[in-house]
Scaffold this motif. Structure first.
Motif, PDB file in Angstrom:
ATOM      1  N   GLN A  27       0.977  -1.066  -0.015  1.00  0.00           N
ATOM      2  CA  GLN A  27       0.056  -0.091  -0.240  1.00  0.00           C
ATOM      3  C   GLN A  27       0.620   1.260  -0.013  1.00  0.00           C
ATOM      4  N   ARG A  28       0.188   2.386  -0.487  1.00  0.00           N
ATOM      5  CA  ARG A  28       0.965   3.676  -0.522  1.00  0.00           C
ATOM      6  C   ARG A  28       0.629   4.168   0.963  1.00  0.00           C
ATOM      7  N   HIS A  29       1.551   5.132   1.617  1.00  0.00           N
ATOM      8  CA  HIS A  29       1.391   5.788   2.671  1.00  0.00           C
ATOM      9  C   HIS A  29       2.241   7.082   2.266  1.00  0.00           C
ATOM     10  N   GLY A  30       1.488   7.864   1.796  1.00  0.00           N
ATOM     11  CA  GLY A  30       2.110   9.423   1.610  1.00  0.00           C
ATOM     12  C   GLY A  30       2.981   9.242   0.486  1.00  0.00           C
ATOM     13  N   ASP A  31       4.118   9.679   0.516  1.00  0.00           N
ATOM     14  CA  ASP A  31       4.939   9.553  -0.669  1.00  0.00           C
ATOM     15  C   ASP A  31       5.623   8.291  -1.011  1.00  0.00           C
ATOM     16  N   TYR A  32       5.272   7.388  -0.054  1.00  0.00           N
ATOM     17  CA  TYR A  32       5.986   6.150   0.126  1.00  0.00           C
ATOM     18  C   TYR A  32       5.163   4.974  -0.234  1.00  0.00           C
ATOM     19  N   PHE A  33       5.661   4.025  -0.711  1.00  0.00           N
ATOM     20  CA  PHE A  33       5.125   2.709  -1.024  1.00  0.00           C
ATOM     21  C   PHE A  33       5.477   1.602  -0.013  1.00  0.00           C
ATOM     22  N   GLU A  34       4.521   0.909   0.762  1.00  0.00           N
ATOM     23  CA  GLU A  34       5.186  -0.047   1.833  1.00  0.00           C
ATOM     24  C   GLU A  34       4.911  -1.292   1.487  1.00  0.00           C
ATOM     25  N   GLY A  35       5.814  -2.130   1.907  1.00  0.00           N
ATOM     26  CA  GLY A  35       5.684  -3.616   1.935  1.00  0.00           C
ATOM     27  C   GLY A  35       6.439  -4.142   2.985  1.00  0.00           C
ATOM     28  N   THR A  36       6.573  -5.735   2.608  1.00  0.00           N
ATOM     29  CA  THR A  36       7.076  -6.361   3.669  1.00  0.00           C
ATOM     30  C   THR A  36       8.240  -7.459   2.776  1.00  0.00           C
ATOM     31  N   SER A  37       9.449  -7.472   3.575  1.00  0.00           N
ATOM     32  CA  SER A  37      10.321  -8.363   2.803  1.00  0.00           C
ATOM     33  C   SER A  37      10.204  -9.529   3.305  1.00  0.00           C
ATOM     34  N   ASP A  38      10.961 -10.572   2.743  1.00  0.00           N
ATOM     35  CA  ASP A  38      10.691 -12.066   2.653  1.00  0.00           C
ATOM     36  C   ASP A  38      11.264 -12.292   4.063  1.00  0.00           C
ATOM     37  N   ASN A  39      11.776 -11.605   4.867  1.00  0.00           N
ATOM     38  CA  ASN A  39      11.984 -12.076   6.306  1.00  0.00           C
ATOM     39  C   ASN A  39      11.389 -10.994   7.222  1.00  0.00           C
ATOM     40  N   TYR A  40      10.088 -10.505   6.748  1.00  0.00           N
ATOM     41  CA  TYR A  40       9.058 -10.018   7.430  1.00  0.00           C
ATOM     42  C   TYR A  40       9.343  -8.693   8.131  1.00  0.00           C
ATOM     43  N   ILE A  41      10.298  -7.963   7.410  1.00  0.00           N
ATOM     44  CA  ILE A  41      10.612  -6.593   7.695  1.00  0.00           C
ATOM     45  C   ILE A  41       9.979  -5.612   6.843  1.00  0.00           C
ATOM     46  N   LYS A  42       9.432  -4.369   7.469  1.00  0.00           N
ATOM     47  CA  LYS A  42       8.474  -3.375   6.846  1.00  0.00           C
ATOM     48  C   LYS A  42       9.455  -2.725   5.977  1.00  0.00           C
ATOM     49  N   VAL A  43       9.376  -2.421   4.588  1.00  0.00           N
ATOM     50  CA  VAL A  43      10.141  -1.755   3.803  1.00  0.00           C
ATOM     51  C   VAL A  43       9.523  -0.591   3.123  1.00  0.00           C
ATOM     52  N   LYS A  44       9.878   0.587   3.090  1.00  0.00           N
ATOM     53  CA  LYS A  44       9.351   1.801   2.446  1.00  0.00           C
ATOM     54  C   LYS A  44      10.250   2.218   1.351  1.00  0.00           C
ATOM     55  N   VAL A  45       9.640   2.680   0.221  1.00  0.00           N
ATOM     56  CA  VAL A  45      10.350   3.130  -1.073  1.00  0.00           C
ATOM     57  C   VAL A  45       9.522   4.347  -1.400  1.00  0.00           C
ATOM     58  N   LYS A  46      10.177   5.374  -1.740  1.00  0.00           N
ATOM     59  CA  LYS A  46       9.673   6.541  -2.118  1.00  0.00           C
ATOM     60  C   LYS A  46       9.506   6.761  -3.711  1.00  0.00           C
ATOM     61  N   THR A  47       8.379   6.648  -4.192  1.00  0.00           N
ATOM     62  CA  THR A  47       7.787   6.416  -5.428  1.00  0.00           C
ATOM     63  C   THR A  47       6.552   6.921  -5.703  1.00  0.00           C
ATOM     64  N   ASN A  48       6.343   7.374  -7.040  1.00  0.00           N
ATOM     65  CA  ASN A  48       5.278   7.892  -7.559  1.00  0.00           C
ATOM     66  C   ASN A  48       4.386   6.651  -8.124  1.00  0.00           C
ATOM     67  N   ASP A  49       5.120   5.443  -8.600  1.00  0.00           N
ATOM     68  CA  ASP A  49       4.293   4.229  -9.057  1.00  0.00           C
ATOM     69  C   ASP A  49       3.504   3.518  -8.182  1.00  0.00           C
ATOM     70  N   ASP A  50       2.437   2.942  -8.916  1.00  0.00           N
ATOM     71  CA  ASP A  50       1.782   2.075  -7.985  1.00  0.00           C
ATOM     72  C   ASP A  50       2.239   0.519  -8.175  1.00  0.00           C
ATOM     73  N   LEU A  51       2.864   0.204  -6.805  1.00  0.00           N
ATOM     74  CA  LEU A  51       3.494  -1.044  -6.661  1.00  0.00           C
ATOM     75  C   LEU A  51       2.838  -2.285  -6.012  1.00  0.00           C
ATOM     76  N   THR A  52       1.345  -1.827  -6.054  1.00  0.00           N
ATOM     77  CA  THR A  52       0.398  -2.823  -5.433  1.00  0.00           C
ATOM     78  C   THR A  52       0.507  -4.321  -5.878  1.00  0.00           C
ATOM     79  N   GLY A  53       0.855  -5.028  -4.959  1.00  0.00           N
ATOM     80  CA  GLY A  53       0.994  -6.786  -5.386  1.00  0.00           C
ATOM     81  C   GLY A  53       2.606  -6.840  -6.174  1.00  0.00           C
ATOM     82  N   LYS A  54       3.127  -6.100  -6.355  1.00  0.00           N
ATOM     83  CA  LYS A  54       4.333  -6.260  -7.013  1.00  0.00           C
ATOM     84  C   LYS A  54       5.474  -6.985  -6.092  1.00  0.00           C
TER      85      LYS A  54
END
Length: 72
Positions: A27-54
């Motif tokens: 999901q997007r949260h402000g200027d960042y897209f958030e996700g979970t790494s394969d070892n269950y750490i939350k990761v944020k990337v600043k992007t304008n792209d829709d990365l949902t499900g990628k």
């Protein structure tokens, strides 16, 4: 005890700086897209792209609170 746990968690997270992790983006949260790494750490990337499900490799550059910050 919680100070020790927080210190260990921060040290574990610091160990990922400069490395690449596979991240499932959720999901997007402000200027960042958030996700979970394969070892269950939350990761944020600043992007304008829709990365949902990628799943993308992210190079970790920093830590912010409970999240790793990275670039694609």
């Amino acid at each position: 005890m919680s100070e020790t746990v927080n210190m260990l968690k921060q040290n574990y997270m610091k160990g990922h700086i400069g490395k690449s992790l596979s991240v499932l983006f959720e999901q997007r949260h402000g200027d960042y897209f958030e996700g979970t790494s394969d070892n269950y750490i939350k990761v944020k990337v600043k992007t304008n792209d829709d990365l949902t499900g990628k799943i993308l490799d992210v190079k970790i550059t920093d830590i912010e609170s409970e999240n790793l910050i990275g670039i694609i």
